[in-house]
Design a protein around this motif. Structure first.
Motif, PDB file in Angstrom:
ATOM      1  N   UNK A 131      -4.962 -33.960 -10.622  1.00  0.00           N
ATOM      2  CA  UNK A 131      -5.948 -34.875 -10.030  1.00  0.00           C
ATOM      3  C   UNK A 131      -7.301 -34.672 -10.701  1.00  0.00           C
ATOM      4  N   UNK A 132      -7.818 -35.732 -11.236  1.00  0.00           N
ATOM      5  CA  UNK A 132      -9.092 -35.601 -11.937  1.00  0.00           C
ATOM      6  C   UNK A 132     -10.244 -35.741 -10.962  1.00  0.00           C
ATOM      7  N   UNK A 133     -11.397 -35.242 -11.349  1.00  0.00           N
ATOM      8  CA  UNK A 133     -12.555 -35.250 -10.469  1.00  0.00           C
ATOM      9  C   UNK A 133     -13.246 -36.601 -10.459  1.00  0.00           C
ATOM     10  N   UNK A 134     -14.496 -36.561 -10.017  1.00  0.00           N
ATOM     11  CA  UNK A 134     -15.306 -37.765  -9.891  1.00  0.00           C
ATOM     12  C   UNK A 134     -15.630 -38.337 -11.277  1.00  0.00           C
ATOM     13  N   UNK A 135     -16.099 -37.405 -12.114  1.00  0.00           N
ATOM     14  CA  UNK A 135     -16.402 -37.780 -13.503  1.00  0.00           C
ATOM     15  C   UNK A 135     -15.751 -36.744 -14.402  1.00  0.00           C
ATOM     16  N   UNK A 145     -13.287 -39.245 -30.340  1.00  0.00           N
ATOM     17  CA  UNK A 145     -12.004 -38.879 -29.721  1.00  0.00           C
ATOM     18  C   UNK A 145     -12.239 -38.593 -28.241  1.00  0.00           C
ATOM     19  N   UNK A 146     -11.167 -38.674 -27.465  1.00  0.00           N
ATOM     20  CA  UNK A 146     -11.239 -38.279 -26.064  1.00  0.00           C
ATOM     21  C   UNK A 146     -11.670 -39.407 -25.157  1.00  0.00           C
ATOM     22  N   UNK A 147     -11.708 -39.106 -23.856  1.00  0.00           N
ATOM     23  CA  UNK A 147     -12.076 -40.171 -22.937  1.00  0.00           C
ATOM     24  C   UNK A 147     -12.977 -39.653 -21.825  1.00  0.00           C
ATOM     25  N   UNK A 148     -13.767 -40.571 -21.290  1.00  0.00           N
ATOM     26  CA  UNK A 148     -14.671 -40.271 -20.182  1.00  0.00           C
ATOM     27  C   UNK A 148     -14.226 -41.145 -19.019  1.00  0.00           C
ATOM     28  N   UNK A 149     -13.858 -40.518 -17.910  1.00  0.00           N
ATOM     29  CA  UNK A 149     -13.348 -41.264 -16.768  1.00  0.00           C
ATOM     30  C   UNK A 149     -14.309 -41.105 -15.602  1.00  0.00           C
ATOM     31  N   UNK A 150     -14.837 -42.223 -15.103  1.00  0.00           N
ATOM     32  CA  UNK A 150     -15.703 -42.201 -13.932  1.00  0.00           C
ATOM     33  C   UNK A 150     -15.008 -42.958 -12.814  1.00  0.00           C
ATOM     34  N   UNK A 151     -14.784 -42.303 -11.703  1.00  0.00           N
ATOM     35  CA  UNK A 151     -14.106 -42.920 -10.554  1.00  0.00           C
ATOM     36  C   UNK A 151     -12.827 -43.661 -11.001  1.00  0.00           C
ATOM     37  N   UNK A 152     -12.029 -42.956 -11.789  1.00  0.00           N
ATOM     38  CA  UNK A 152     -10.733 -43.458 -12.253  1.00  0.00           C
ATOM     39  C   UNK A 152     -10.811 -44.655 -13.193  1.00  0.00           C
ATOM     40  N   UNK A 153     -12.019 -44.942 -13.724  1.00  0.00           N
ATOM     41  CA  UNK A 153     -12.129 -45.995 -14.727  1.00  0.00           C
ATOM     42  C   UNK A 153     -12.702 -45.406 -16.000  1.00  0.00           C
ATOM     43  N   UNK A 154     -12.117 -45.801 -17.116  1.00  0.00           N
ATOM     44  CA  UNK A 154     -12.612 -45.271 -18.382  1.00  0.00           C
ATOM     45  C   UNK A 154     -13.951 -45.926 -18.733  1.00  0.00           C
TER      46      UNK A 154
END
Lengths: 263, 271
Positions: free
Chosen positions: A1-5, A63-72
């Motif tokens: 489970x990923x966090x908020x950001x 490279x990589x991704x930044x996810x905020x509130x389950x949206x990239x």
């Protein structure tokens, strides 16, 4: 489970003609909780501003991704408000109008009265009622930065990003603004990421301090938890063992483990 | 009265006296060249050197004898109409083109060589071509002004757009401004002072052009009037014409300057 950001395997390369790509930042992994205040500290050239720009979407990671509130994150947006170091207020708009412009754009559903109330709420949050009709050129640097903070908060962002927000100010004004920020944070909880090179600022303001190694190929070196009760009082903290421990941990990281000669 | 103010009045007066001296000198050397006194009489009326009572060209600038014989007010008004016609066209086409060239690198690459080539072309070079195309005095004069005064507007507008700070654009990006919002809320406020500088230069050029254009096209207008006075051997009136053209140009520039200051945010408050 990923966090908020969450930042996952972030890398930023800059192409250099005729040579291999310059790798500014690599292998950055970070989970940020809701309403957490994070400082990112490091010597200049460690890619901390690059990192912030990638979270804001003004710059794109290689490279990589930044996810905020389950949206990239795929570009800049008002869910990630930025307080720029040089405040970036529009000089032809008054204090009030600078905030109004942002609120109007992000919350078009507000009617005239709601709009006015919201703008005035944020003007008074940073104690700028007396200056609300002044142009940015007519107020001090500290006041400008307060407007910048009010403007950023007024659009109800999920994350408040601050790029060396007080870097250009003298130390008394800087302390004053830190107090403002802590007071605001007590009333409206926010997730905040602050880029700084000031150790006291990092400890005073943050729940966690992210320490970056030197570039090229900078990455997260250590993460420090600051276990201090809020509200924090800068004078009392000077003798607090936890405060001293945190300060020393950062000092040792920056000046022993990752000392930089040319600073 | 303070010292500065006295200097500002006395020093130009000294230069004025010197100019009158040189003028009188020329009048003594060149045959038929009007003296300052004669020119004054021709302008405002009185008794001339020959002892005749004459009416000055400025005594009644509003007279209308017939379509081909009108007072100086009407001549200048006609010239101003053409100037503002061409100037307005230059604005209508120049500002959007300048915005485009300033905002798009591709547009800059595409248009810049032609802007640089056409910019230094004298209005007198355009005139025969335009006269041939339109075969109408008014349209030719207006289009000549248009084509020579559009360049400073394009160049300065583009410069204004390029001087928009990256920081402001970042604010616009975070707030997700549409392209139109970027233009209206960020780019135009920054570019407006530059655009007005362009307009001021452009209006100056337009006023220079009109005199030359009207000399060639004939009809009515201050330029034609001066040429007509040359053909009438009324050299004193040419000098009056020159001074009038200078005064009107000065007033136009002053007006543009005031309007420019009004729209320049850096001149509001103590910013």
């Amino acid at each position: 489970m990923s966090g908020f950001l969450s930042l996952k395997n972030i890398e930023k390369r800059f192409p250099t003609p005729g040579e291999e790509d310059y790798i500014a930042v690599t292998d950055v992994n970070l989970e940020i909780k809701k309403n957490e205040i994070i400082s990112i500290i490091g010597h200049s050239g460690c890619g901390k501003s690059t990192l912030l720009n990638m979270i804001s979407g003004l710059d794109r990671q290689t490279e990589g991704s930044i996810i905020l509130k389950e949206h990239e994150v795929k570009g800049p947006g008002p869910d990630r408000a930025v307080v720029f170091q040089n405040h970036s207020l529009l000089p032809w708009l008054s204090v009030y109008e600078n905030i109004e412009m942002a609120v109007k754009k992000v919350m078009p559903e507000l009617d005239a009265r709601e709009l006015r109330e919201r703008v005035e709420k944020f003007v008074s949050m940073v104690n700028l009622e007396p200056a609300k009709d002044k142009l940015p050129g007519e107020i001090s640097g500290g006041m400008k930065q307060r407007v910048g903070i009010a403007r950023a908060l007024s659009i109800k962002p999920d994350v408040l990003l601050m790029d060396e927000p007080f870097g250009a100010l003298d130390s008394l004004t800087r302390a004053n603004l830190q107090e403002h920020l802590m007071r605001i944070q007590q009333s409206v909880e926010n997730t905040v990421i602050i880029i700084t090179h000031d150790i006291d600022e990092a400890v005073l303001l943050s729940d966690r301090v992210i320490m970056m190694t030197n570039g090229p190929e900078a990455t997260i070196g250590e993460i420090l938890e600051v276990n201090l009760e809020r509200p924090r009082n800068r004078v009392e903290l000077q003798h607090d063992p936890e405060y001293i421990r945190c300060r020393e941990a950062i000092l040792s990281f920056l000046y022993e483990k990752f000392a930089k000669e040319d600073e | 009265m303070n010292n500065e103010l006295i200097k500002k009045i006395v020093l130009p007066l000294l230069v004025f006296i010197a100019i009158l001296g040189v003028w009188t000198g020329i009048a003594n050397v060149v045959e038929d060249f009007p003296t300052p006194a004669n020119t004054y009489v021709s302008a405002f009326g009185g008794v001339n050197a020959d002892g005749d009572e004459v009416e000055g060209v400025l005594s009644d600038p509003f007279y209308i004898e017939n379509e081909d014989d009108k007072g100086l007010f009407w001549q200048i008004l006609e010239s101003l109409k053409r100037v503002f016609g061409g100037f307005a066209l230059a604005l209508i086409f120049g500002i959007p083109l300048g915005l485009l060239v300033g905002m798009s690198k591709n547009a800059q690459y595409a248009f810049d060589p032609f802007i640089q080539i056409f910019k230094p072309v004298s209005p007198l070079a355009w005139l025969p071509l335009l006269l041939f195309i339109f075969r109408d005095i008014n349209v030719t004069a207006i289009s000549t002004i248009f084509i020579t005064s559009i360049w400073p507007i394009i160049i300065n507008t583009a410069l204004g757009v390029r001087s928009v700070s990256e920081d402001y654009m970042n604010v616009a990006k975070v707030l997700r401004f549409t392209p139109l919002e970027k233009v209206v809320q960020i780019i135009l406020p920054v570019a407006v002072p530059y655009i007005f500088t362009g307009m001021r230069l452009s209006l100056g050029i337009a006023w220079l052009v009109i005199v030359a254009a009207e000399m060639l096209t004939g009809g009515i207008g201050i330029g034609f009037w001066i040429w007509d006075e040359y053909n009438n051997l009324a050299y004193d009136n040419i000098i009056i014409g020159i001074i009038l053209v200078g005064l009107v140009g000065f007033i136009l520039d002053l007006m543009m300057g005031k309007i420019a200051d009004f729209f320049d945010y850096t001149k509001k408050g103590r910013a």
